[in-house]
Motif scaffolding. Structure first.
Motif, PDB file in Angstrom:
ATOM      1  N   ILE A  68       0.837  -1.202  -0.148  1.00 33.64           N
ATOM      2  CA  ILE A  68      -0.099   0.048   0.110  1.00 33.64           C
ATOM      3  C   ILE A  68       0.722   1.261   0.036  1.00 33.64           C
ATOM      4  CG2 ILE A  68      -1.960   1.153   1.213  1.00 33.64           C
ATOM      5  CD1 ILE A  68      -2.444  -1.492   2.448  1.00 33.64           C
ATOM      6  N   GLY A  69       0.601   2.113  -0.996  1.00 34.10           N
ATOM      7  CA  GLY A  69       1.447   3.419  -1.023  1.00 34.10           C
ATOM      8  C   GLY A  69       0.884   4.275  -0.244  1.00 34.10           C
ATOM      9  N   LEU A  70       1.562   5.113   0.599  1.00 39.71           N
ATOM     10  CA  LEU A  70       0.752   6.146   1.514  1.00 39.71           C
ATOM     11  C   LEU A  70       1.534   7.480   1.511  1.00 39.71           C
ATOM     12  CD1 LEU A  70       0.642   3.806   4.795  1.00 39.71           C
ATOM     13  CD2 LEU A  70      -1.215   4.296   3.245  1.00 39.71           C
ATOM     14  N   ARG A  74       1.228   9.941   7.074  1.00 41.12           N
ATOM     15  CA  ARG A  74       0.670   8.651   7.551  1.00 41.12           C
ATOM     16  C   ARG A  74       1.560   7.545   7.455  1.00 41.12           C
ATOM     17  NH1 ARG A  74      -1.640   6.002  11.057  1.00 41.12           N
ATOM     18  NH2 ARG A  74      -3.233   4.651  10.548  1.00 41.12           N
ATOM     19  N   TYR A  75       2.518   7.643   6.615  1.00 44.11           N
ATOM     20  CA  TYR A  75       3.502   6.546   6.570  1.00 44.11           C
ATOM     21  C   TYR A  75       4.459   6.474   7.856  1.00 44.11           C
ATOM     22  CZ  TYR A  75       7.787   3.416   5.806  1.00 44.11           C
ATOM     23  OH  TYR A  75       8.743   2.835   5.750  1.00 44.11           O
ATOM     24  N   PRO A  83      10.933  -0.649  12.366  1.00 44.59           N
ATOM     25  CA  PRO A  83      10.800  -1.667  13.482  1.00 44.59           C
ATOM     26  C   PRO A  83      11.547  -2.975  13.450  1.00 44.59           C
ATOM     27  CG  PRO A  83       8.927  -1.550  11.695  1.00 44.59           C
ATOM     28  CD  PRO A  83      10.043  -0.420  11.269  1.00 44.59           C
ATOM     29  N   GLY A  84      12.088  -3.270  12.073  1.00 38.01           N
ATOM     30  CA  GLY A  84      12.950  -4.334  12.068  1.00 38.01           C
ATOM     31  C   GLY A  84      12.103  -5.576  11.776  1.00 38.01           C
ATOM     32  N   ALA A 100      10.075   0.836   1.074  1.00 37.92           N
ATOM     33  CA  ALA A 100       9.704   1.771   2.179  1.00 37.92           C
ATOM     34  C   ALA A 100      10.237   3.304   1.961  1.00 37.92           C
ATOM     35  CB  ALA A 100      10.477   1.122   3.404  1.00 37.92           C
ATOM     36  N   ALA A 101      11.322   3.359   1.111  1.00 37.64           N
ATOM     37  CA  ALA A 101      11.704   4.792   0.836  1.00 37.64           C
ATOM     38  C   ALA A 101      10.704   5.724   0.210  1.00 37.64           C
ATOM     39  CB  ALA A 101      13.126   4.796   0.101  1.00 37.64           C
ATOM     40  N   TYR A 102       9.805   4.966  -0.372  1.00 42.65           N
ATOM     41  CA  TYR A 102       8.615   5.712  -0.957  1.00 42.65           C
ATOM     42  C   TYR A 102       7.320   5.649  -0.288  1.00 42.65           C
ATOM     43  CZ  TYR A 102      12.173   5.566  -4.859  1.00 42.65           C
ATOM     44  OH  TYR A 102      13.350   5.396  -5.374  1.00 42.65           O
TER      45      TYR A 102
END
Length: 140
Positions: A68-70, A74-75, A83-84, A100-102
């Motif tokens: 899901i792209g947020l 919100r991310y 959180p590893g 995750a960087a996006y």
């Protein structure tokens, strides 16, 4: 929920087109029905194999990951730090193992996480709608 049930939920969002390919289903905001002329990234995806990445060990019967792209805010509310989380964990929301960087999040086979996931799908769809409207204004 299985992958087909999740894809059906995605398809129910207004203006959404489901594009299948590479073992995945991509929810694209396409209210103008011009995806063929103007391809764009989806706002959510369901992947059912390790063809794109091997992080979640999806090459098993019935396995799938919802991505899901947020929006950034919100991310960062969800993940102010990494959180590893093990990306093979089932039914745990985690930063996407590649994107995750996006500001993409992921969950393998959501069940108990579904209420949060469903809320995040609303957020992601609203974000896609806003991006589409902004792009339309720029091009008019």
């Amino acid at each position: 929920m299985d992958a087909e049930q999740v894809i059906a939920v995605l398809a129910g969002f207004p203006g959404t087109r489901i594009v299948e390919g590479n073992g995945g289903a991509f929810a694209i905001h396409d209210p103008d029905h011009d995806y063929e002329q103007r391809p764009r990234q989806g706002w959510a995806t369901v992947v059912r194999s390790d063809v794109n990445d091997t992080a979640s060990n999806l090459d098993q019967p019935g396995a799938f990951r919802l991505n899901i792209g947020l929006p950034t805010a919100r991310y960062r509310e969800l993940f102010p730090t990494d959180p590893g989380t093990d990306p093979t964990s089932r039914d745990v929301l985690f930063p996407h193992p590649v994107y995750a960087a996006y500001h993409w999040v992921a969950v393998v086979e959501p069940e108990t996480t579904w209420p949060l996931v469903r809320e995040l799908l609303d957020v992601a769809h609203d974000f896609a709608v806003r991006k589409h409207a902004n792009a339309a204004r720029r091009h008019s």
